[in-house]
Design a protein around this motif. Structure first.
Motif, mmCIF file in Angstrom:
data_model
loop_
_atom_site.group_PDB
_atom_site.id
_atom_site.type_symbol
_atom_site.label_atom_id
_atom_site.label_comp_id
_atom_site.label_asym_id
_atom_site.label_seq_id
_atom_site.Cartn_x
_atom_site.Cartn_y
_atom_site.Cartn_z
ATOM 1 N N PRO A 37 7.285 52.831 14.620
ATOM 2 C CA PRO A 37 6.822 52.437 15.861
ATOM 3 C C PRO A 37 6.546 53.839 16.708
ATOM 4 C CG PRO A 37 9.051 51.855 15.711
ATOM 5 C CD PRO A 37 8.705 52.601 14.443
ATOM 6 N N GLN A 38 5.669 53.642 17.648
ATOM 7 C CA GLN A 38 5.375 54.865 18.434
ATOM 8 C C GLN A 38 6.602 55.131 19.287
ATOM 9 O OE1 GLN A 38 2.688 56.844 17.884
ATOM 10 N NE2 GLN A 38 2.595 55.173 16.240
ATOM 11 N N LEU A 39 7.591 55.691 18.875
ATOM 12 C CA LEU A 39 8.724 55.822 19.563
ATOM 13 C C LEU A 39 9.087 57.370 19.541
ATOM 14 C CD1 LEU A 39 10.932 52.873 18.793
ATOM 15 C CD2 LEU A 39 9.922 53.151 21.202
ATOM 16 N N PRO A 40 9.876 57.966 20.420
ATOM 17 C CA PRO A 40 10.011 59.324 20.153
ATOM 18 C C PRO A 40 11.360 59.387 19.460
ATOM 19 C CG PRO A 40 10.745 58.578 22.309
ATOM 20 C CD PRO A 40 9.896 57.370 21.821
ATOM 21 N N MET A 41 11.287 60.563 18.749
ATOM 22 C CA MET A 41 12.353 60.990 17.803
ATOM 23 C C MET A 41 12.956 59.758 16.781
ATOM 24 S SD MET A 41 13.629 63.463 19.417
ATOM 25 C CE MET A 41 15.184 64.109 18.886
ATOM 26 N N VAL A 42 11.712 59.544 16.071
ATOM 27 C CA VAL A 42 11.949 58.610 15.034
ATOM 28 C C VAL A 42 12.036 59.439 14.055
ATOM 29 C CG1 VAL A 42 10.761 56.997 13.678
ATOM 30 C CG2 VAL A 42 10.625 56.741 16.150
ATOM 31 N N GLN A 43 13.251 59.135 13.426
ATOM 32 C CA GLN A 43 13.486 59.821 11.641
ATOM 33 C C GLN A 43 13.573 58.643 10.764
ATOM 34 O OE1 GLN A 43 17.026 62.200 12.071
ATOM 35 N NE2 GLN A 43 16.185 63.169 14.064
ATOM 36 N N THR A 44 13.110 59.162 9.564
ATOM 37 C CA THR A 44 13.620 58.143 8.508
ATOM 38 C C THR A 44 14.701 58.712 7.720
ATOM 39 O OG1 THR A 44 11.945 59.172 7.134
ATOM 40 C CG2 THR A 44 11.223 57.020 8.322
ATOM 41 N N LEU A 45 15.556 58.037 7.342
ATOM 42 C CA LEU A 45 16.561 58.059 6.413
ATOM 43 C C LEU A 45 16.599 57.494 5.041
ATOM 44 C CD1 LEU A 45 19.546 59.164 5.898
ATOM 45 C CD2 LEU A 45 20.128 57.124 7.055
ATOM 46 N N ASP A 46 16.388 58.378 3.917
ATOM 47 C CA ASP A 46 16.435 57.697 2.655
ATOM 48 C C ASP A 46 17.736 57.275 2.034
ATOM 49 O OD1 ASP A 46 13.714 57.706 2.068
ATOM 50 O OD2 ASP A 46 13.578 59.690 1.522
ATOM 51 N N LEU A 47 17.920 56.207 2.097
ATOM 52 C CA LEU A 47 19.197 55.586 1.705
ATOM 53 C C LEU A 47 19.294 54.652 0.560
ATOM 54 C CD1 LEU A 47 22.179 55.204 2.850
ATOM 55 C CD2 LEU A 47 21.443 53.408 4.388
ATOM 56 N N ASP A 48 20.014 54.844 -0.324
ATOM 57 C CA ASP A 48 19.933 54.418 -1.603
ATOM 58 C C ASP A 48 21.283 53.305 -1.410
ATOM 59 O OD1 ASP A 48 17.741 54.457 -3.212
ATOM 60 O OD2 ASP A 48 18.470 56.729 -3.622
ATOM 61 N N ILE A 49 21.324 52.151 -1.389
ATOM 62 C CA ILE A 49 22.433 51.212 -1.260
ATOM 63 C C ILE A 49 22.493 50.591 -2.738
ATOM 64 C CG2 ILE A 49 23.591 49.384 -0.527
ATOM 65 C CD1 ILE A 49 21.876 49.722 2.259
ATOM 66 N N ALA A 50 23.471 51.142 -3.516
ATOM 67 C CA ALA A 50 23.500 50.359 -4.914
ATOM 68 C C ALA A 50 23.879 48.773 -4.668
ATOM 69 C CB ALA A 50 24.745 50.889 -5.385
ATOM 70 N N PRO A 51 23.421 48.061 -5.836
ATOM 71 C CA PRO A 51 23.551 46.679 -5.691
ATOM 72 C C PRO A 51 25.003 46.218 -5.620
ATOM 73 C CG PRO A 51 22.319 47.238 -7.706
ATOM 74 C CD PRO A 51 22.721 48.527 -6.926
ATOM 75 N N ASN A 52 25.980 47.039 -5.988
ATOM 76 C CA ASN A 52 27.341 46.736 -6.096
ATOM 77 C C ASN A 52 28.189 47.314 -4.954
ATOM 78 O OD1 ASN A 52 27.269 49.240 -6.999
ATOM 79 N ND2 ASN A 52 28.802 48.982 -8.710
ATOM 80 N N ASP A 53 27.366 48.022 -4.049
ATOM 81 C CA ASP A 53 28.171 48.494 -2.867
ATOM 82 C C ASP A 53 28.505 47.346 -1.839
ATOM 83 O OD1 ASP A 53 28.338 49.780 -0.205
ATOM 84 O OD2 ASP A 53 27.215 51.359 -0.969
ATOM 85 N N PRO A 54 29.732 47.406 -1.475
ATOM 86 C CA PRO A 54 30.261 46.318 -0.853
ATOM 87 C C PRO A 54 29.541 46.146 0.593
ATOM 88 C CG PRO A 54 31.867 47.983 -0.931
ATOM 89 C CD PRO A 54 30.543 48.463 -1.870
ATOM 90 N N LEU A 55 28.792 47.301 1.048
ATOM 91 C CA LEU A 55 28.018 47.110 2.280
ATOM 92 C C LEU A 55 26.959 45.878 2.257
ATOM 93 C CD1 LEU A 55 27.468 48.248 5.156
ATOM 94 C CD2 LEU A 55 25.852 49.908 4.307
ATOM 95 N N THR A 56 26.267 45.886 0.978
ATOM 96 C CA THR A 56 25.339 44.723 0.616
ATOM 97 C C THR A 56 26.052 43.399 1.033
ATOM 98 O OG1 THR A 56 24.356 46.371 -1.014
ATOM 99 C CG2 THR A 56 23.285 44.196 -0.748
ATOM 100 N N ALA A 57 26.749 43.096 0.306
ATOM 101 C CA ALA A 57 27.371 41.839 0.563
ATOM 102 C C ALA A 57 27.960 41.509 1.972
ATOM 103 C CB ALA A 57 28.757 41.699 -0.350
ATOM 104 N N TYR A 58 28.235 42.696 2.592
ATOM 105 C CA TYR A 58 28.713 42.538 4.060
ATOM 106 C C TYR A 58 27.552 42.255 4.867
ATOM 107 C CZ TYR A 58 30.835 43.640 8.504
ATOM 108 O OH TYR A 58 31.188 43.567 9.803
ATOM 109 N N LEU A 59 26.485 42.992 5.034
ATOM 110 C CA LEU A 59 25.517 42.888 5.656
ATOM 111 C C LEU A 59 24.679 41.404 5.526
ATOM 112 C CD1 LEU A 59 23.852 46.192 5.550
ATOM 113 C CD2 LEU A 59 25.372 45.482 7.284
#
Lengths: 113, 544
Positions: free
Chosen positions: B32-54
């Motif tokens: 989006p046309q917003l200031p200070m936009v950064q992208t973060l390359d984030l790899d979430i492994a399939p077995n990462d507990p974060l996936t199930a949580y989210l």
């Protein structure tokens, strides 16, 4: 178009003339041999072949003439020809038949030798 | 929303929905046309507990409050992500919206949370649609590549088939190759041997499409190599089988008919490795050319029965694959052998016969038939003399600069040399040959035709003499062809007239000698089947 062959024999005191008519090819064999035998019957010293009325001679016809030449040679008889067209004179020269048999323009010169 | 700093995170998430192990899918929200936009390359492994949580939570998650043993979470914290908004579609985490600290350094308000939740609810399906579109584009490109490769495979496969069907004199042959898919497991081949015999192969690899096509390529090479080494059909199949067995994939095999034809005699020897049974059409009815043998590639050391048949004048043989016999009509009935026999019982031959068979097949299956299997035919017919075309290919291409002014054949019957002679003479009328050269030409043609009928064709009714009259700017050429090939003829010798007069030699034997002496040039060609005499007359400076 095809002119069937026939031959007739005229006997003279010193020679016999075979008048040939039509095409000399394999079909002429029997009649030609018969005419020659007839010509030989009075043991002439010369046999004259008259080609004036011959329209066509093929290689088989050449072979038949060679056969007659062989018969004449064996019997020590002279064979002469006349009445050949220029083209067949050339054929007789190519085949060297003319080396063994005199070619004349007419009957009178053929028998005057 | 006063975002001091918004971090849009591009996430890579291994999509477990692709069991074939396709590469992880990369998705990105449009920036989006917003200031200070950064992208973060984030790899979430399939077995990462974060996936199930989210997936399990609905709504905005405050990163600092999470306490999971998750490498992804650790990474998020390192990048100072404060809030994550899971984008979940149909129970699957398809993206994350990550937010850093507000620029005002104040905490995110309840309103912010609500707004973000609303955004997530709407963004998730939109992102899913975008992902699906992208996925389809990738799949379309893959399909296109596969189709392109198949088209190339088809072209390659076509080059493995004979470029042309042989045409020995007195024979008409035809072949048809109709794959059910882009490529085929059916093939045919012709192998021309130096002695004039012809090897004929028709084979069908089990299945169709690419696997069959791959096996076809190997089989074709092996059969061709073996046929050139072992002449007899039984031996050819036996050796081919032994060579194919070790490399044949499981559950695959090749049915194959191999026949060896002697065009001069009509003798056809054949062996059959489980291929459909060819038919021979004779005046007495259809014959089945049966010979026992196992398909190739199943078991080594098999023996193949060898049989033979002779094609009389007018007979034909049709070799075909099972694709034709096993075609079904809309009622589910199979075409079957009785129908095929009926279809074959027509007078046509060659390409006409093939076209008739295909038309009959179409009639049977009805319109809109999806071809079930590859359909292949090879047909051979020994022509009746009356159907032999005048322009038989005698194995030599017309040389450049020659124009054919007459082409005809005469049956081998005594007396026909005169017809040949007159016909040639009539065709050269306009060339202005002198009278004496015309006579020489006539004698030469008649003598050559007579030799051809007698020595080449032995006066056999089914063997005509073929005569071609060609002219160039400087020469007239007459070709006289008979079926006396296979033996090199001796040079014409000058007949020994004295030996003939002494009765030591036959008075005959003048033909070739005469021709040679009457023409400007004479040439002789002999191949396995034909013997051709060429006579030349110079046209320029025509002298008597």
């Amino acid at each position: 178009m095809n002119q069937p062959f026939h031959a007739s024999v005229r006997h003279q005191p010193d020679w016999a003339t075979i008048d040939l008519h039509g095409e000399i090819n394999v079909a002429a064999d029997q009649q030609l041999q018969a005419a020659y035998t007839e010509a030989e019957s009075q043991s002439p010293s010369t046999i004259v072949l008259n080609f004036s009325e011959v329209s066509y001679i093929n290689s088989t016809g050449i072979a038949l003439i060679v056969g007659l030449m062989a018969r004449a040679r064996k019997a020590h008889r002279r064979l002469a020809v006349y009445g050949l067209s220029d083209y067949y004179v050339e054929i007789f020269q190519i085949t060297r038949l003319s080396d063994f048999m005199q070619i004349y323009s007419d009957e009178a010169s053929a028998v005057s030798q | 929303m006063e975002n001091n700093e918004t971090i849009m995170t591009r996430i890579r998430q291994s999509l477990q929905r692709h069991p074939n192990g396709q590469a992880s899918q990369e998705v990105a929200l449009p920036a989006p046309q917003l200031p200070m936009v950064q992208t973060l390359d984030l790899d979430i492994a399939p077995n990462d507990p974060l996936t199930a949580y989210l997936v399990s939570v609905a709504g905005v998650v405050e990163v600092e409050r999470l306490n999971l043993d998750s490498p992804a979470l650790k990474q998020l914290k390192q990048n100072e992500v404060k809030l994550i908004v899971p984008l979940v579609s149909q129970g699957e985490l398809i993206g994350l919206l990550n937010l850093g600290s507000r620029r005002s350094e104040q905490d995110y308000s309840t309103d912010d949370h609500r707004l973000l939740n609303t955004l997530a609810t709407q963004a998730a399906p939109a992102l899913r649609v975008a992902q699906l579109v992208q996925q389809q584009q990738v799949e379309a490109r893959q399909r296109e590549r596969i189709e392109h490769e198949l088209r190339v495979a088809r072209v390659i496969q076509e080059t493995l088939l004979p470029k042309e069907v042989p045409s020995p004199p007195g024979w008409r042959m035809a072949a048809y190759w109709g794959p059910a898919r882009v490529v085929s497991g059916d093939f045919y081949d012709f192998i021309v041997f130096p002695d004039g015999k012809l090897g004929i192969v028709e084979a069908d690899v089990t299945d169709k499409g690419v696997p069959a096509a791959l096996v076809m390529a190997t089989s074709r090479t092996i059969l061709r190599t073996v046929a050139e080494q072992y002449v007899l059909p039984g031996q050819v199949l036996e050796q081919a089988n032994n060579l194919l067995c070790p490399t044949m994939p499981p559950n695959m095999f090749v049915t194959c008919l191999y026949a060896l034809l002697d065009p001069a005699s009509g003798l056809l020897r054949y062996a059959n490795a489980g291929h459909t049974i060819p038919y021979q059409r004779t005046p007495g009815g259809m014959l089945e050319l049966r010979a026992r043998g196992m398909p190739l590639g199943l078991m080594p050391e098999m023996v193949y029965e060898e049989k033979e048949t002779t094609l009389a004048l007018g007979d034909n043989v049709v070799i075909y694959s099972d694709g034709m016999v096993e075609a079904h009509n809309p009622q589910g009935e199979m075409l079957g052998f009785p129908r095929l026999r009926e279809m074959l019982n027509i007078p046509g031959c060659g390409d006409e016969l093939v076209q008739c068979l295909l038309a009959d097949l179409k009639d049977f299956t009805g319109p809109g038939w999806e071809q079930e299997d590859d359909v292949t035919f090879v047909t051979l017919e020994r022509l009746l003399p009356s159907t032999i075309p005048y322009s038989l290919d005698v194995g030599e291409a017309r040389e450049e600069g020659w124009e054919t002014i007459a082409e005809f054949s005469v049956p081998s019957q005594l007396g026909n040399e005169t017809h040949a002679m007159e016909q040639v003479a009539a065709s050269v009328q306009s060339l202005g040959l002198s009278e004496v050269r015309m006579k020489r030409l006539k004698t030469a043609v008649a003598e050559a035709t007579m030799n051809a009928m007698e020595h080449g064709n032995h006066y056999q009714a089914d063997k005509p003499v073929l005569i071609v009259v060609d002219v160039s700017t400087s020469q007239l050429k007459v070709e006289i062809t008979d079926y006396g090939g296979g033996n090199e003829l001796p040079e014409p010798e000058t007949p020994d007239l004295e030996a003939k007069l002494d009765g030591l030699q036959s008075p005959r034997g003048w033909g070739l000698f005469l021709i040679k002496n009457l023409v400007d040039e004479m040439r002789v060609h002999t191949d396995a089947v034909h013997h051709t005499l060429e006579i030349f007359f110079n046209l320029k400076g025509d002298q008597p």
